[in-house]
Scaffold this motif. Structure first.
Motif, PDB file in Angstrom:
ATOM      1  N   GLY A   1       0.720  -1.192  -0.052  1.00 47.75           N
ATOM      2  CA  GLY A   1       0.100  -0.142  -0.098  1.00 47.75           C
ATOM      3  C   GLY A   1       0.809   1.421  -0.157  1.00 47.75           C
ATOM      4  N   GLU A   2       1.045   1.813  -1.170  1.00 43.91           N
ATOM      5  CA  GLU A   2       1.806   3.135  -1.286  1.00 43.91           C
ATOM      6  C   GLU A   2       0.996   4.225  -1.093  1.00 43.91           C
ATOM      7  OE1 GLU A   2       4.994   1.994  -1.156  1.00 43.91           O
ATOM      8  OE2 GLU A   2       4.383   0.059  -1.712  1.00 43.91           O
ATOM      9  N   ASP A   3      -0.302   4.156  -1.211  1.00 41.03           N
ATOM     10  CA  ASP A   3      -1.338   5.156  -0.992  1.00 41.03           C
ATOM     11  C   ASP A   3      -2.038   4.809   0.361  1.00 41.03           C
ATOM     12  OD1 ASP A   3      -4.194   3.972  -1.330  1.00 41.03           O
ATOM     13  OD2 ASP A   3      -3.059   3.695  -3.307  1.00 41.03           O
TER      14      ASP A   3
ATOM     15  N   VAL B   1      -5.592  -2.857   4.134  1.00 41.06           N
ATOM     16  CA  VAL B   1      -4.794  -3.856   4.652  1.00 41.06           C
ATOM     17  C   VAL B   1      -4.603  -4.001   6.263  1.00 41.06           C
ATOM     18  CG1 VAL B   1      -2.348  -5.283   4.473  1.00 41.06           C
ATOM     19  CG2 VAL B   1      -3.351  -4.093   2.665  1.00 41.06           C
ATOM     20  N   LEU B   2      -4.445  -2.930   6.839  1.00 48.54           N
ATOM     21  CA  LEU B   2      -4.127  -2.831   8.337  1.00 48.54           C
ATOM     22  C   LEU B   2      -5.392  -3.316   9.017  1.00 48.54           C
ATOM     23  CD1 LEU B   2      -2.063   0.627   9.012  1.00 48.54           C
ATOM     24  CD2 LEU B   2      -1.319  -1.781   8.707  1.00 48.54           C
TER      25      LEU B   2
ATOM     26  N   LEU C   1       4.775   4.656   6.280  1.00 48.12           N
ATOM     27  CA  LEU C   1       4.097   5.330   5.314  1.00 48.12           C
ATOM     28  C   LEU C   1       4.830   5.672   4.247  1.00 48.12           C
ATOM     29  CD1 LEU C   1       1.907   7.949   7.576  1.00 48.12           C
ATOM     30  CD2 LEU C   1       1.308   5.954   6.635  1.00 48.12           C
ATOM     31  N   ALA C   2       4.615   5.148   2.832  1.00 45.59           N
ATOM     32  CA  ALA C   2       5.278   5.822   1.699  1.00 45.59           C
ATOM     33  C   ALA C   2       4.877   7.410   1.719  1.00 45.59           C
ATOM     34  CB  ALA C   2       4.702   5.017   0.587  1.00 45.59           C
ATOM     35  N   ASN C   3       5.350   8.034   0.745  1.00 48.41           N
ATOM     36  CA  ASN C   3       5.090   9.517   0.803  1.00 48.41           C
ATOM     37  C   ASN C   3       3.898   9.815   0.203  1.00 48.41           C
ATOM     38  OD1 ASN C   3       6.212  12.371   0.423  1.00 48.41           O
ATOM     39  ND2 ASN C   3       5.630  12.014  -1.897  1.00 48.41           N
TER      40      ASN C   3
ATOM     41  N   GLY D   1       9.047   5.559  -1.470  1.00 50.22           N
ATOM     42  CA  GLY D   1       8.194   5.219  -2.739  1.00 50.22           C
ATOM     43  C   GLY D   1       7.780   3.895  -2.487  1.00 50.22           C
ATOM     44  N   ASN D   2       7.606   3.101  -3.866  1.00 51.22           N
ATOM     45  CA  ASN D   2       7.235   1.781  -3.967  1.00 51.22           C
ATOM     46  C   ASN D   2       8.163   0.813  -2.997  1.00 51.22           C
ATOM     47  OD1 ASN D   2       4.845   2.584  -5.361  1.00 51.22           O
ATOM     48  ND2 ASN D   2       5.870   2.272  -7.224  1.00 51.22           N
ATOM     49  N   PHE D   3       7.529  -0.114  -2.402  1.00 54.28           N
ATOM     50  CA  PHE D   3       8.210  -1.026  -1.555  1.00 54.28           C
ATOM     51  C   PHE D   3       7.924  -2.608  -2.128  1.00 54.28           C
ATOM     52  CE2 PHE D   3       9.817  -2.757   2.525  1.00 54.28           C
ATOM     53  CZ  PHE D   3      11.425  -2.640   1.968  1.00 54.28           C
TER      54      PHE D   3
END
Length: 399
Positions: free
Chosen positions: A17-19, A26-27, A50-52, A87-89
Motif C-alpha cells: 500500500g503506497e497510498d 490491509v491494516l 508510510l510511503a510519501n 516510494g514503492n516497496f
C-alpha cells in the motif's frame, strides 16, 4: 505493546500500500487478528510505515480522524514509524532505489517532517517519546569520487538539520520528544557504527552547532538538542551482516554520549562454507531474487572481509578462500536454519541480552519484510507468521 524492556511493535512495511487507502485497508484486515493473538487484553503498538503518498493522504483531516478513531476502537497505538522507503516497496524492483530520494534532496526532508507532524498527533497522551527510522544519508555507489561523496554527505546533513529544527519546534509545542533514527545499512553512506559515529562527530555536530548558533543556542545547548533528536536505529540484521558485536557497538555509542532510538529486530542469512560449499552455493542462489538488494559481506579464511553489492556479484565471485557469508536478506526471526543455510538469529539473542542487562532504548520493532520473496518452503500465511515472530520476541524478552 508495553513490556518491561520498552515498547514492542512490528513494522507495517510488510503490508503493501503506497497510498493510504490501500495501506489502511490491509491494516484493518490484519491488525485485529494479530492483536487478538498477541495482545488480547492490552493495547498493541504498531510500527507504521508510510510511503510519501500515504503520508500526504493521511495528512488530510478526514483520513487522519478516521485512522485515529480506528486505532482507539481497536486498542492500537503508534509510537514509531518507518521513514526509510519513500516510494514503492512491494511488487516492483526496489534495489538501490529504496534510498531515493535520498537526504541530499529537500523532498526527503519534507517527507520526514510531514511524518513527524503525524507522529506527534498519533502518540498517545501517556507516551512522550516517538521515533522515525530513515536512510543512512544515501546509497554509497551513487557517489563515485571522494569529492562527490563529501559533497553529498554535507548536503544530506544540512537537510537533516532542517528536521532538527522541526523536532525542536514540536517539543516546544507538545512536550513530545521525537527523534530521527539513522539506520546504517550495507552500502549506505553510513553502513556501520564507526561510520555513524565519525559522521556524527565530523559533520552533524559541528554543522549543527553552527546552524543552531544562528538561532541563539550556545554550543552546549545545540549539542544537547542534536543528541536528543538524532539517534541510531540499531537494525540487528544490518549490524550482523557487518560482523559487528552488539556490546561493542553500544559501548562505542555510550563513550560518545550517543543514543539508540530503536532496535529493529531482524535476522540475516548466514552461510558457513566450511563444508558442503557447492551445495550451499546452489541453495543460496534461490535467494537471489530481483526485488531487493541483498548485499553480502564475506569473511575469508585469513579473517579479512570482502564486500559485494548484491548476491549476483557474490555468487559469481565465490572462491575457495571464503569461509562465511552474511547476506542482507531479512529472514524470519524464529528459525535458526533454512535447510543448509543458517541465520544470524544468535545476534538477536545477544542484542536483547545486552539490552536487558542495561536498557539502551525504549523502542523495539520487529522488521521482516521479505516474506513474499522467500523460497516457497519457508512461506506461510502472513498474519500467522507475524504472530509467530511477535510471540518469539516476547518469549526472548520474558525468558
Amino acid at each position: 505493546m508495553k513490556t518491561a524492556f520498552g515498547q514492542l511493535s512490528y513494522c507495517s512495511n510488510i503490508h503493501p500500500g503506497e497510498d493510504w487507502k490501500e495501506h489502511f485497508s490491509v491494516l484493518k484486515t490484519s491488525i485485529p487478528e494479530i492483536k487478538a493473538a498477541v495482545s488480547p487484553t492490552e493495547p498493541m503498538g504498531l510500527g507504521l510505515r508510510l510511503a510519501n503518498q500515504a503520508s500526504i493522504d493521511l495528512s488530510e483531516n478526514e483520513n487522519f480522524e478516521d485512522f485515529k478513531n480506528w486505532l482507539e476502537a481497536n486498542d492500537v497505538y503508534v509510537f514509531t514509524m518507518n521513514g526509510f522507503p519513500y516510494g514503492n516497496f512491494h511488487n516492483v524492483v526496489v534495489k538501490d532505489q529504496v534510498h531515493a530520494p535520498d537526504w541530499t534532496t529537500k523532498d526527503r526532508a519534507d517527507y520526514t517532517i510531514r511524518m513527524f507532524e503525524l507522529l506527534a498527533k498519533l502518540l498517545p497522551e501517556n507516551l512522550d517519546e516517538g521515533g522515525i527510522s530513515t536512510s543512512p544519508l544515501s546509497y554509497r555507489f551513487w557517489w563515485n569520487t571522494p569529492e562527490s561523496l563529501e559533497k553529498a554527505t554535507k548536503a544530506a546533513t544540512k537537510n537533516i538539520l532542517l528536521v532538527v529544527d522541526a523536532l525542536i519546534d514540536i517539543f516546544e509545542k507538545t512536550d513530545k520528544t521525537l527523534h530521527l533514527d539513522i539506520e546504517p545499512e550495507p552500502d549506505g553512506i553510513l553502513e556501520n557504527s564507526e561510520e555513524f559515529i565519525n559522521w556524527y562527530k565530523g559533520y552533524l555536530l559541528p554543522m549543527g552547532v553552527q546552524h543552531l548558533a544562528g538561532k541563539g543556542y550556545s554550543t552546549e545547548e545545540a549539542t544537547i538538542l542534536i543528541k536528543k533528536h538524532i539517534t541510531l536505529c540499531y537494525d540487528v540484521c544490518h549490524f550482523a551482516v557487518g560482523f559487528e558485536n552488539p556490546q561493542d557497538v553500544i559501548d562505542k555509542l555510550n563513550n560518545e554520549g550517543l543514543k539508540v532510538g530503536k532496535i529493529q529486530i531482524s535476522s540475516a542469512v548466514k552461510v558457513d562454507f566450511s563444508e558442503n560449499a557447492e551445495e550451499k552455493l546452489k541453495t543460496i542462489a534461490q535467494y537471489n531474487e530481483p526485488t531487493y538488494l541483498h548485499q553480502v559481506v564475506a569473511q575469508q579464511k585469513d579473517g579479512s572481509f570482502q564486500k559485494f553489492p548484491d548476491l549476483t556479484e557474490a555468487i559469481a565471485s565465490f572462491h575457495e578462500n571464503i569461509s562465511e557469508w552474511r547476506v542482507h536478506f531479512h529472514v524470519p526471526l524464529f528459525l535458526e536454519n533454512y535447510g543448509l543455510l543458517g541465520s544470524t538469529q544468535s545476534d538477536i539473542v545477544e542484542t536483547i541480552k545486552v539490552h536487558k542487562n542495561k536498557l539502551f532504548t525504549h523502542h523495539l520493532e520487529i522488521e521482516t519484510y521479505t516474506w513474499g520473496v522467500l523460497p516457497s518452503e519457508f512461506q506461510a500465511p502472513l498474519n500467522e507468521s507475524i504472530i509467530r515472530e511477535i510471540n518469539w520476541v516476547k518469549g526472548l524478552l520474558n525468558g
